[in-house]
Design an enzyme around this catalytic site. Structure first.
Site, short mmCIF file in Angstrom:
data_model
loop_
_atom_site.label_atom_id
_atom_site.label_comp_id
_atom_site.label_asym_id
_atom_site.label_seq_id
_atom_site.Cartn_x
_atom_site.Cartn_y
_atom_site.Cartn_z
N TYR A 95 0.80 -1.24 0.00
CA TYR A 95 0.00 0.00 0.00
C TYR A 95 0.83 1.29 0.00
CZ TYR A 95 -4.43 -2.34 -0.14
OH TYR A 95 -5.50 -3.07 -0.58
N GLU A 137 -9.00 -6.63 4.11
CA GLU A 137 -8.28 -7.75 3.48
C GLU A 137 -7.65 -8.67 4.52
OE1 GLU A 137 -5.90 -5.67 0.54
OE2 GLU A 137 -7.74 -4.92 -0.38
#
Ligand SMILES: Cc1cc2nc3c(=O)[nH]c(=O)nc-3n(C[C@H](O)[C@H](O)[C@H](O)COP(=O)(O)OP(=O)(O)OC[C@H]3O[C@@H](n4cnc5c(N)ncnc54)[C@H](O)[C@@H]3O)c2cc1C
Ligand code: HEM
Length: 406
Positions: A95, A137
């Site tokens: 990310y 997630e």
């Protein structure tokens, strides 16, 4: 918590970024792949080239930013994307890389208009959005790993059988190489395989719907060979699977994923509509309904070009003959001499209306999958037939897109 000034700045600049979206996205991927070529092992190169996927990621960031002060409203979308990310083994450490390069691209494209304040506000907002994805997630990784026979990341499978189903579609029956248990999956979910064909510099990941019901001693996927007749470039993974992968070979895969799944436990009728290789999730749903919900009325409609292109015909026929509540219909776009079918040409609203009773259209859950033009036509027909939005379910065999004309 973001400060009100940060929220204000981010929301005020969303339209500017969205407007320059294609330029920012192009620059973002250029910069990211230049500095992190290892990510070429994750992203689909054909989608990049065709620009199909590239805009989706950035658009989703802008959409999230527009809702930055009520992120809970976008959690359903985050979950949808999260299934794909989990299947692709996207990890928290990825990310910051995306965030850094998105900000660099914004700076590059907007120039002086991207003031330090704006960039700082976007950095903070991206952090909050990324945290929302990471936590959704994380739960998905844990659920996949903690189920019986579950695993995290990639697991090795051996091709137990390879069966030609039509001129263009071949099935692969996969057994875990470790001899362990195969976790259950929901009808409609997909397996994600990772391969590195000879001569390719990178790994390639592709999703393939499981084409049988859960509970077999193998996972079955059925793959259409994308021969690239239109584009001149054959599909990397499908042609590798067809041409190079044989019985006994190994394939890596992540645990089954996806939210295009059959709603079970109801008594209402089910209509399964597929075009071409879009029949794979429908096969899993059909077998599941036949085995576990035999009292439900099921209409299985499959469209193929002709008999030669028609996969799993006998299997559908066998299931249909063994279950009086299941009816199946075959539509051939361009039948060849001797090809028997229920309908010639494309499926349209009039044929659907004449084939299934009106009360079925008022109650049924409808699932469909196929090439995008097929899906657009079906969607229009379902709207015309008055099927309510909560009963319409579909899967794209590529980046998710829109079915309604803008
Ligand atoms: C949820 C989901 C489930 C799926 N289930 C199935 C399934 O059950 N069965 C199945 O067969 N597929 C399924 N797919 C599609 C599958 O994941 C792959 O997209 C498909 O196999 C094509 O991959 P490929 O590597 O062969 O082609 P890619 O290399 O990804 O290429 C894709 C297409 O672009 C064309 N192309 C490649 N390079 C270029 C270029 N330079 N210019 C123009 N065109 C180009 C290729 O000819 C090909 O048609 C599913 C997809 C999703 C998202
Ligand atoms: C907050 C940040 C992110 C957002 C909003 C986001 C959004 C999206 C969206 C909307 C899709 C398309 C889903 C679909 O087609 O159904 C997608 C797919 C994808 N995402 Fe993300 N994503 C983010 C972060 C990441 C990260 C960190 C990575 C890994 C470096 C990543 C890798 C991918 C890949 C590989 C795909 C599949 C598409 C392809 O290969 O073409 N994403 N993402």
């Amino acid at each position: 918590m973001l400060r009100p000034r940060t929220i204000e700045l981010v929301k005020a600049t969303v339209p500017v970024l969205a407007e320059r979206g294609p330029d920012i996205t192009k620059r973002f991927y250029e910069l990211m792949f230049e500095r992190h070529p290892e990510l070429l092992n994750i992203f689909n190169h054909a989608n990049q080239r065709q620009g199909r996927q590239s805009q989706a990621l950035a658009n989703a960031v802008y959409a999230a930013a527009a809702n930055i002060d009520r992120l809970e409203t976008i959690i359903p979308v985050v979950k949808q994307i999260g299934h794909k990310h989990r299947a692709l083994n996207i990890r928290p450490e990825h990310y910051p890389i995306v965030g850094e390069h998105l900000l660099l691209a914004i700076k590059d494209v907007l120039g002086d208009a991207a003031t330090d304040d704006i960039i700082q506000a976007w950095a903070e907002a991206y952090g909050v959005i990324a945290d929302a994805f990471i936590s959704v997630e994380q739960e998905m990784y844990q659920a996949a790993a903690n189920q019986e026979g579950g695993w995290e990341g990639f697991r090795n499978f051996i091709v137990d059988r390879k069966v030609k189903e039509s001129d263009v579609i071949t099935s692969f029956y996969l057994k875990p190489a470790d001899g362990g248990v195969l976790p259950a999956y929901l009808p409609g979910q997909y397996l994600t395989v990772r391969v590195k064909p000879a001569g390719q510099d990178n790994f390639h990941l592709r999703h393939y719907s499981l084409s049988h019901a859960s509970g077999q001693d193998t996972y079955r996927i059925s793959v259409k060979r994308e021969d690239g007749l239109d584009s001149g470039t054959a599909g990397v993974v499908s042609s590798y699977l067809h041409d190079a992968v044989r019985k006994g070979d190994a394939l890596e895969a992540t645990a089954p994923a996806g939210d295009f799944t059959l709603r079970t436990g109801a008594s209402s009728p089910v209509i399964l509509l597929s075009g071409g290789v879009g029949l794979t999730p429908m096969m899993s749903m059909l077998h599941t309904l036949a085995k576990h919900e035999p009292a439900r009325d099921v209409y299985f409609v499959h469209a193929a070009q002709n008999r030669r292109m028609h996969a799993l015909r006998e299997e559908v026929r066998t299931v249909t003959e063994a279950n009086e509540r299941i009816r199946s219909f075959v539509c051939y776009e361009r039948p060849e001499a001797g090809d028997a079918c229920d309908h010639q040409g494309f499926i349209d609203e009039a044929w659907l209306a004449a084939t299934m009773p009106a009360d079925v259209w008022q109650q049924a859950d409808v699932y469909f999958c196929g090439p995008v033009p097929f899906m657009k036509a079906i969607y229009r027909a379902l709207k015309g037939l008055g099927v309510s939005a909560d009963r319409i379910h579909y899967e794209f065999f590529g980046p998710a897109g829109a079915l309604e004309e803008a």
